[in-house]
Design a protein around this motif. Structure first.
Motif, mmCIF file in Angstrom:
data_model
loop_
_atom_site.group_PDB
_atom_site.id
_atom_site.type_symbol
_atom_site.label_atom_id
_atom_site.label_comp_id
_atom_site.label_asym_id
_atom_site.label_seq_id
_atom_site.Cartn_x
_atom_site.Cartn_y
_atom_site.Cartn_z
ATOM 1 N N SER A 99 0.834 -1.200 0.000
ATOM 2 C CA SER A 99 0.000 0.000 0.000
ATOM 3 C C SER A 99 0.871 1.253 0.000
ATOM 4 O O SER A 99 2.057 1.212 0.342
ATOM 5 N N PHE A 100 0.270 2.381 -0.401
ATOM 6 C CA PHE A 100 1.005 3.650 -0.386
ATOM 7 C C PHE A 100 1.535 3.958 1.013
ATOM 8 O O PHE A 100 2.672 4.393 1.175
ATOM 9 N N LEU A 101 0.699 3.729 2.030
ATOM 10 C CA LEU A 101 1.098 4.033 3.401
ATOM 11 C C LEU A 101 2.277 3.167 3.832
ATOM 12 O O LEU A 101 3.251 3.663 4.427
ATOM 13 N N ALA A 102 2.201 1.857 3.529
ATOM 14 C CA ALA A 102 3.292 0.950 3.892
ATOM 15 C C ALA A 102 4.566 1.301 3.132
ATOM 16 O O ALA A 102 5.672 1.246 3.682
ATOM 17 N N CYS A 103 4.409 1.678 1.868
ATOM 18 C CA CYS A 103 5.559 2.063 1.043
ATOM 19 C C CYS A 103 6.202 3.336 1.591
ATOM 20 O O CYS A 103 7.435 3.419 1.719
ATOM 21 N N ALA A 104 5.379 4.326 1.933
ATOM 22 C CA ALA A 104 5.895 5.580 2.485
ATOM 23 C C ALA A 104 6.578 5.346 3.830
ATOM 24 O O ALA A 104 7.630 5.936 4.115
ATOM 25 N N THR A 105 5.995 4.471 4.646
ATOM 26 C CA THR A 105 6.577 4.164 5.959
ATOM 27 C C THR A 105 7.932 3.484 5.801
ATOM 28 O O THR A 105 8.893 3.816 6.508
ATOM 29 N N GLN A 106 7.999 2.519 4.886
ATOM 30 C CA GLN A 106 9.267 1.833 4.640
ATOM 31 C C GLN A 106 10.339 2.804 4.152
ATOM 32 O O GLN A 106 11.478 2.793 4.631
ATOM 33 N N MET A 107 9.970 3.668 3.189
ATOM 34 C CA MET A 107 10.923 4.648 2.675
ATOM 35 C C MET A 107 11.384 5.592 3.782
ATOM 36 O O MET A 107 12.584 5.902 3.889
ATOM 37 N N TYR A 108 10.446 6.043 4.603
ATOM 38 C CA TYR A 108 10.782 6.998 5.661
ATOM 39 C C TYR A 108 11.817 6.411 6.622
ATOM 40 O O TYR A 108 12.856 7.035 6.896
ATOM 41 N N PHE A 109 11.556 5.215 7.139
ATOM 42 C CA PHE A 109 12.481 4.623 8.105
ATOM 43 C C PHE A 109 13.804 4.222 7.453
ATOM 44 O O PHE A 109 14.862 4.298 8.087
ATOM 45 N N PHE A 110 13.757 3.821 6.189
ATOM 46 C CA PHE A 110 14.991 3.513 5.471
ATOM 47 C C PHE A 110 15.863 4.762 5.352
ATOM 48 O O PHE A 110 17.079 4.705 5.586
ATOM 49 N N LEU A 111 15.260 5.895 5.009
ATOM 50 C CA LEU A 111 16.011 7.146 4.871
ATOM 51 C C LEU A 111 16.527 7.629 6.225
ATOM 52 O O LEU A 111 17.687 8.053 6.342
ATOM 53 N N VAL A 112 15.685 7.573 7.248
ATOM 54 C CA VAL A 112 16.088 8.037 8.581
ATOM 55 C C VAL A 112 17.271 7.218 9.097
ATOM 56 O O VAL A 112 18.268 7.769 9.591
ATOM 57 N N GLY A 114 19.327 5.404 7.322
ATOM 58 C CA GLY A 114 20.482 5.630 6.457
ATOM 59 C C GLY A 114 21.234 6.888 6.849
ATOM 60 O O GLY A 114 22.474 6.904 6.896
ATOM 61 N N VAL A 115 20.495 7.961 7.145
ATOM 62 C CA VAL A 115 21.115 9.210 7.606
ATOM 63 C C VAL A 115 21.811 8.994 8.945
ATOM 64 O O VAL A 115 22.930 9.475 9.173
ATOM 65 N N THR A 116 21.151 8.265 9.844
ATOM 66 C CA THR A 116 21.750 7.962 11.145
ATOM 67 C C THR A 116 23.066 7.222 10.982
ATOM 68 O O THR A 116 24.042 7.497 11.696
ATOM 69 N N TRP A 155 21.056 9.678 16.221
ATOM 70 C CA TRP A 155 19.802 8.932 16.134
ATOM 71 C C TRP A 155 18.607 9.842 15.855
ATOM 72 O O TRP A 155 17.685 9.465 15.129
ATOM 73 N N ILE A 156 18.617 11.036 16.414
ATOM 74 C CA ILE A 156 17.435 11.910 16.347
ATOM 75 C C ILE A 156 17.399 12.774 15.090
ATOM 76 O O ILE A 156 16.326 13.074 14.555
ATOM 77 N N SER A 157 18.569 13.177 14.597
ATOM 78 C CA SER A 157 18.650 14.225 13.566
ATOM 79 C C SER A 157 17.892 13.904 12.278
ATOM 80 O O SER A 157 17.406 14.816 11.605
ATOM 81 N N GLY A 158 17.796 12.634 11.906
ATOM 82 C CA GLY A 158 17.156 12.307 10.630
ATOM 83 C C GLY A 158 15.640 12.327 10.654
ATOM 84 O O GLY A 158 15.001 12.429 9.599
ATOM 85 N N PHE A 159 15.030 12.239 11.831
ATOM 86 C CA PHE A 159 13.581 12.080 11.913
ATOM 87 C C PHE A 159 12.795 13.269 11.362
ATOM 88 O O PHE A 159 11.900 13.083 10.536
ATOM 89 N N PRO A 160 13.075 14.499 11.767
ATOM 90 C CA PRO A 160 12.222 15.607 11.282
ATOM 91 C C PRO A 160 12.385 15.918 9.807
ATOM 92 O O PRO A 160 11.407 16.251 9.132
ATOM 93 N N VAL A 161 13.603 15.801 9.280
ATOM 94 C CA VAL A 161 13.860 16.164 7.875
ATOM 95 C C VAL A 161 13.060 15.278 6.931
ATOM 96 O O VAL A 161 12.416 15.762 5.988
ATOM 97 N N HIS A 162 13.071 13.985 7.196
ATOM 98 C CA HIS A 162 12.504 13.055 6.231
ATOM 99 C C HIS A 162 10.994 12.882 6.352
ATOM 100 O O HIS A 162 10.388 12.254 5.489
#
Length: 317
Positions: A99-112, A114-116, A155-162
């Motif tokens: 689903s779009f929501l699951a896809c967006a959630t996966q992308m979000y945590f992957f990016l966060v 990755g930045v961490t 750990w925290i810095s990537g959360f708000p940006v993405h």
């Protein structure tokens, strides 16, 4: 004209999921790939869990270097758990819709995550820089308070940006095919399915990549230029060898992770291909995390000694 516009609007609203093609182009290898990725996942979980345990329990490893290594191992477990379980489920059940929501959630945590990882690798390089270039001030500079703040910041810095970045990507209109030629929801394959103007998003990708990938990478390179320069000035060959051994593991991990990540997100869109994107993604999402525990254990005598002590206790029990 009104009916055509209405039909287009309906198409936009009915597209509510993607299909992850993954490795469907090699149907005969689905079973083999499932067991291969499952074994790799178990190696990553067990290897990083052992590092977390021994760096936490062994008294000889209570230093800033192993504090950051423990954070890095914990991060690796989280990082691979964003993609591999979904990949295993898709290979097992042959149902690849997401689903779009699951896809967006996966992308979000992957990016966060990755930045961490970029930031923690940078903090680890700073730790090595202080240890080798300012050894007399090492315990004073790298105190518990600073280490804790650095780790928490990573750990925290990537959360708000993405949050805003992921929302911006999934706010684009998706009115065409919904097949993602990838095994997880990464940015390049998702953008390829967007039928709106993606220029601003692509520019934002480059800006964020410079801030969270290129700048940390340059800081690491700068640290190691200073480190290598200092090591070469050491009077004894034994001292130089010992100093190099404490840095070589981290340098190998940096080269593997940043190299594949920069090629994926910073290369021109015209040179991107589905096959190359999948290969590079496999490299930095699965292959590199699998080798990291081996690199840090096999190339670090202190970790190997602590690991033998830990395993010997369990074997005796």
């Amino acid at each position: 004209m009104e009916s055509i516009g209405q039909r287009d609007q309906e198409n936009l609203t009915t597209l509510v999921e993607f299909v992850l093609l993954g490795f469907s182009d090699v149907p005969d290898l689905q079973g083999f790939l499932f067991w291969m990725f499952l074994i790799i996942y178990m190696i990553i979980l067990i290897g990083n869990s052992l590092i977390i345990i021994i760096t936490k329990t062994d008294t000889s490893l209570q230093t800033p270097m192993y504090f950051f290594l423990r954070n890095f191992s914990c991060l690796e477990i989280c990082y691979v758990s964003v993609t591999i379980p979904r990949l295993l489920a898709d290979l097992w059940r042959q149902k690849r819709t997401i689903s779009f929501l699951a896809c967006a959630t996966q992308m979000y945590f992957f990016l966060v995550l990755g930045v961490t990882e970029c930031f923690i690798l940078t903090a680890m390089s700073y730790d090595r820089y202080v240890a080798i270039c300012n050894p007399l001030l090492y315990s004073l500079i790298m105190n518990t308070q600073l280490c804790t703040r650095l780790a928490a910041g990573c750990w925290i810095s990537g959360f708000p940006v993405h949050i805003g970045f992921t929302y911006l990507i999934f706010s684009l209109p998706f009115c065409g095919p919904n097949q993602l030629d990838h095994f997880f929801c990464d940015i390049p394959p998702v953008l390829k399915l967007a039928c709106g103007d993606t220029f601003m998003v692509e520019m934002l990708i480059y800006v964020i990549a410079v801030l969270v990938v290129t700048i940390p990478f340059m800081l690491i390179v700068g640290s190691y230029v200073k480190i290598i320069s200092t090591i070469l000035k050491l009077p004894t060959a034994t001292g130089r060898a010992k100093a190099f051994s404490t840095c070589s593991s981290h340098l190998m991990v940096v080269a593997l992770f940043f190299g594949s990540g920069i090629i994926t997100y910073m290369r021109p869109k015209s040179s991107q291909s589905e096959g190359m994107d999948k290969f590079l993604s496999l490299f930095y999402t699965i292959v590199t995390p699998m080798f990291n525990p081996m690199i840090y254990c096999l190339r670090n005598k202190d970790v190997m000694v602590a690991l033998r002590k830990f395993l010997s206790k369990w074997i005796v029990l």
